[in-house]
Write a protein that holds these residues in place. Structure first.
Motif, PDB file in Angstrom:
ATOM      1  N   THR A  32       0.943  -1.215  -0.046  1.00 26.96           N
ATOM      2  CA  THR A  32       0.001   0.029   0.105  1.00 26.96           C
ATOM      3  C   THR A  32       1.038   1.189  -0.005  1.00 26.96           C
ATOM      4  OG1 THR A  32      -0.173   0.257   2.336  1.00 26.96           O
ATOM      5  CG2 THR A  32      -1.466  -1.216   1.513  1.00 26.96           C
ATOM      6  N   ARG A 176      -7.179 -12.637   4.625  1.00 23.82           N
ATOM      7  CA  ARG A 176      -7.667 -11.343   4.741  1.00 23.82           C
ATOM      8  C   ARG A 176      -8.398 -11.163   5.824  1.00 23.82           C
ATOM      9  NH1 ARG A 176      -7.053  -8.092   0.113  1.00 23.82           N
ATOM     10  NH2 ARG A 176      -6.771  -9.075  -1.698  1.00 23.82           N
ATOM     11  N   LYS A 177      -8.789  -9.696   6.294  1.00 25.36           N
ATOM     12  CA  LYS A 177      -9.550  -9.327   7.393  1.00 25.36           C
ATOM     13  C   LYS A 177     -10.850  -9.917   7.279  1.00 25.36           C
ATOM     14  CE  LYS A 177      -6.783  -5.131   8.423  1.00 25.36           C
ATOM     15  NZ  LYS A 177      -6.086  -5.977   9.585  1.00 25.36           N
ATOM     16  N   ARG A 260      -1.337 -10.249  -0.458  1.00 21.68           N
ATOM     17  CA  ARG A 260      -2.717  -9.979   0.118  1.00 21.68           C
ATOM     18  C   ARG A 260      -3.141  -9.683   1.144  1.00 21.68           C
ATOM     19  NH1 ARG A 260      -5.956 -14.649   1.066  1.00 21.68           N
ATOM     20  NH2 ARG A 260      -7.636 -14.208   0.016  1.00 21.68           N
ATOM     21  N   SER A 263      -1.501  -6.197   1.853  1.00 20.23           N
ATOM     22  CA  SER A 263      -2.368  -5.019   1.319  1.00 20.23           C
ATOM     23  C   SER A 263      -3.318  -4.534   2.373  1.00 20.23           C
ATOM     24  CB  SER A 263      -2.856  -5.766   0.044  1.00 20.23           C
ATOM     25  OG  SER A 263      -3.841  -6.641   0.426  1.00 20.23           O
ATOM     26  N   GLU A 264      -3.790  -5.090   3.215  1.00 22.03           N
ATOM     27  CA  GLU A 264      -4.704  -4.724   4.099  1.00 22.03           C
ATOM     28  C   GLU A 264      -4.102  -3.772   5.390  1.00 22.03           C
ATOM     29  OE1 GLU A 264      -8.635  -7.125   3.395  1.00 22.03           O
ATOM     30  OE2 GLU A 264      -7.317  -8.200   4.590  1.00 22.03           O
ATOM     31  N   ASN A 265      -2.858  -3.684   5.394  1.00 19.99           N
ATOM     32  CA  ASN A 265      -2.360  -3.108   6.764  1.00 19.99           C
ATOM     33  C   ASN A 265      -1.417  -2.081   6.234  1.00 19.99           C
ATOM     34  OD1 ASN A 265      -3.528  -5.021   8.843  1.00 19.99           O
ATOM     35  ND2 ASN A 265      -2.193  -6.535   7.794  1.00 19.99           N
ATOM     36  N   GLN A 508     -12.129  -1.286  11.509  1.00 23.62           N
ATOM     37  CA  GLN A 508     -12.972  -2.365  10.914  1.00 23.62           C
ATOM     38  C   GLN A 508     -13.978  -2.593  12.033  1.00 23.62           C
ATOM     39  OE1 GLN A 508     -11.714  -3.668   7.660  1.00 23.62           O
ATOM     40  NE2 GLN A 508     -10.436  -1.835   7.937  1.00 23.62           N
TER      41      GLN A 508
END
Length: 509
Positions: A32, A176-177, A260, A263-265, A508
């Motif tokens: 990111t 993923r989350k 992947r 990518s969420e952090n 979240q």
């Protein structure tokens, strides 16, 4: 902003360039930008194929471990009504003290065990402690006094302390989350399954004539302990620390699995970072972690109370049944609990929401305990057990997922999950004193405590949802220029150590 756009364009449609994907998956490379924008577009077909493979290789092993972890912890409830209390000469509150001994070590070793899990690696640590608690379960078959039983239960707590947080932390390295909640449910649903299967297994084992000098309740611990140790040995060969070391993934799949998750952090440059005190502390002082752990405390008063005392409660509802039939009466509520424990997280996964389900489940449990307190009708009270189990057990995956998805780094997740489970198990300690002998058969104290606890969960969950939503609104009002200014001059490590304080992070819900 121009530099950011250039970087994003250079890796766009990365699924067509696997060598670049592998580069981004390496340590030191973020997936990111500083504003949380993902720099890569993943191939959905490749992701779906990878997810099925991870589900097949990762989930079954940890689910089996947790099933036997819960059986080896809760089988004392089955043993109690099968003669253990009489044979050991337990009087007054000694059974409650026996349960307390487990939770003292279980609470104390929660965070140290999860830090050791990160340091040594889940693929080695989790099988090792599984073998340990299986050995302690087997050893319980040979205790002949209250003192020796207390010692063995204490050691059982030492080994079991790291199982729940260790597995939750391990799964957070793979998913993923939004995906994590249902995978947590797939292994945590073995808790109510253990109640159902444990009751059936207890009935079958108690029907045996005896194994040498071991008889009745002792057979429960001997047989179940041996099975657990066998599973521990198998899991040592089937578990792997993280995607980097998975022999069953090819290089492209490893790169995709790592990228992947990264990518969420925002600001994260590796899935498994080095031990860092600031990151470890960030997981604990995270406001979401602190509030959810408070909720989990009350959840565990209910869940562990159900585990240890459901056989006793059912026995008071049906006092004239045989011991084996009393064991079997504990099965149906747990079967329903397993179904609810999968249905609720499934919808949570698809909606990518958790806190609304906190509220729903608390209402189910409140209804159950209100029914139990409001009537002496055996059938209504038996129905109340169904509602209490259905409302309580989904909180396992819900709470641990809510904590895991709101901690950015691997280190922070290890302590956040460890803290959540540690505080939660203070509730387990309280539960050992919630159903007292003199309060039988109505158990006003235990059921009243659980009613009040679930009301507290309901109120706290609503407040947390409002707080995080409002904070996200404030974060959304911050411009990208302001984010750049706040991050200016910071090193990559300093940016990572911000964790939930990162200006581009969003809670979240």
């Amino acid at each position: 902003m121009e530099a950011t756009q250039e970087r994003k364009t250079s890796v766009d449609h990365i699924d067509d360039k696997p060598q670049q994907l592998e580069s981004l998956a390496e340590r030191g490379h973020a997936v990111t930008d500083e504003h949380g924008n993902v720099l890569v577009q993943f191939d959905p077909v490749a992701e779906k194929r990878l997810l099925r493979k991870i589900d097949l290789y990762v989930v079954p092993t940890v689910a089996m471990i947790y099933l036997w972890c819960f059986i080896d912890r809760a089988n004392i409830g089955n043993a109690k009504i099968a003669g253990m209390e009489k044979d050991l000469g337990l009087k007054g509150y000694q059974y409650n003290i026996l349960l307390t001994a487990f939770y003292v070590s279980y609470i104390v070793f929660e965070i140290p065990s999860n830090i050791a899990c990160k340091w040594i690696g889940p693929g080695k640590w989790i099988p090792a402690i599984t073998f340990g608690f299986g050995l302690m379960s087997m050893a319980t078959a040979f205790v002949h006094s209250f003192g020796s039983a207390v010692a063995v239960r204490f050691l059982l707590g030492v080994f079991e302390a790291g199982v729940l947080p260790g597995i939750a932390y391990y799964l957070s390295r793979w998913y993923r989350k939004s995906e994590l909640i249902f995978r947590l449910a797939l292994y945590l649903c073995t808790a109510p399954l253990a109640g159902a299967f444990g009751g059936l297994l207890a009935g079958a084992i108690l029907a045996l004539p005896g194994i040498g000098t071991v008889h009745s309740w002792q057979q429960l611990f001997l047989v179940e302990g041996i099975i657990t140790m066998g599973i521990a040995i198998i899991s040592y060969f089937t578990m792997t620390d993280h995607p980097h070391t998975a022999r069953w993934l090819n290089e492209e799949e490893k790169a995709l699995a790592i990228a992947r998750v990264k990518s969420e952090n925002v600001g994260t440059t590796e899935v498994t970072d080095k031990m860092d005190k600031k990151k470890l502390l960030a997981g604990v002082i995270n406001p979401n972690t602190l509030v959810v752990s408070w909720i989990f405390l009350f959840v565990n008063i209910t869940v562990q109370g159900i585990a240890f005392f459901t056989p006793t409660i059912v026995a008071t509802i049906y006092p004239n049944e045989t011991v084996v039939r009393k064991q079997l009466w504990t099965v149906p509520p747990y079967v329903v609990g397993v179904a609810v424990n999968l249905i609720v997280p499934f919808f949570s996964w698809k909606m990518d929401r958790r806190l609304v389900f906190f509220i729903f489940c608390a209402c189910l449990a409140i209804a159950g305990y209100a029914m139990f307190l409001g009537t002496t009708n055996p059938r209504v009270r038996y129905g109340a057990v169904f509602l209490a189990i259905s409302g309580a057990f989904p909180f396992g995956p819900l709470c641990n997922a809510q904590v895991a998805v709101n901690a950015l780094s691997d280190s922070a997740r290890s302590t956040a999950i460890g803290w959540n489970v540690m505080v939660g198990n203070i509730g387990g300690l309280i539960s050992t004193w919630s159903y007292l002998p003199h309060d039988s058969p109505d158990f006003h104290i235990g059921n009243g405590l659980n009613l009040a606890g679930n009301c507290t969960i309901l109120i706290t969950s609503i407040l947390l949802l409002l707080f995080l939503g409002r904070d996200n609104q404030k974060r959304n009002s911050v411009s990208e220029e302001e984010v750049d200014a706040k991050l200016a001059g910071k090193t990559q490590l300093e940016i990572q150590e911000l964790d939930w304080k990162h200006p581009a992070w969003r809670w979240q819900l």
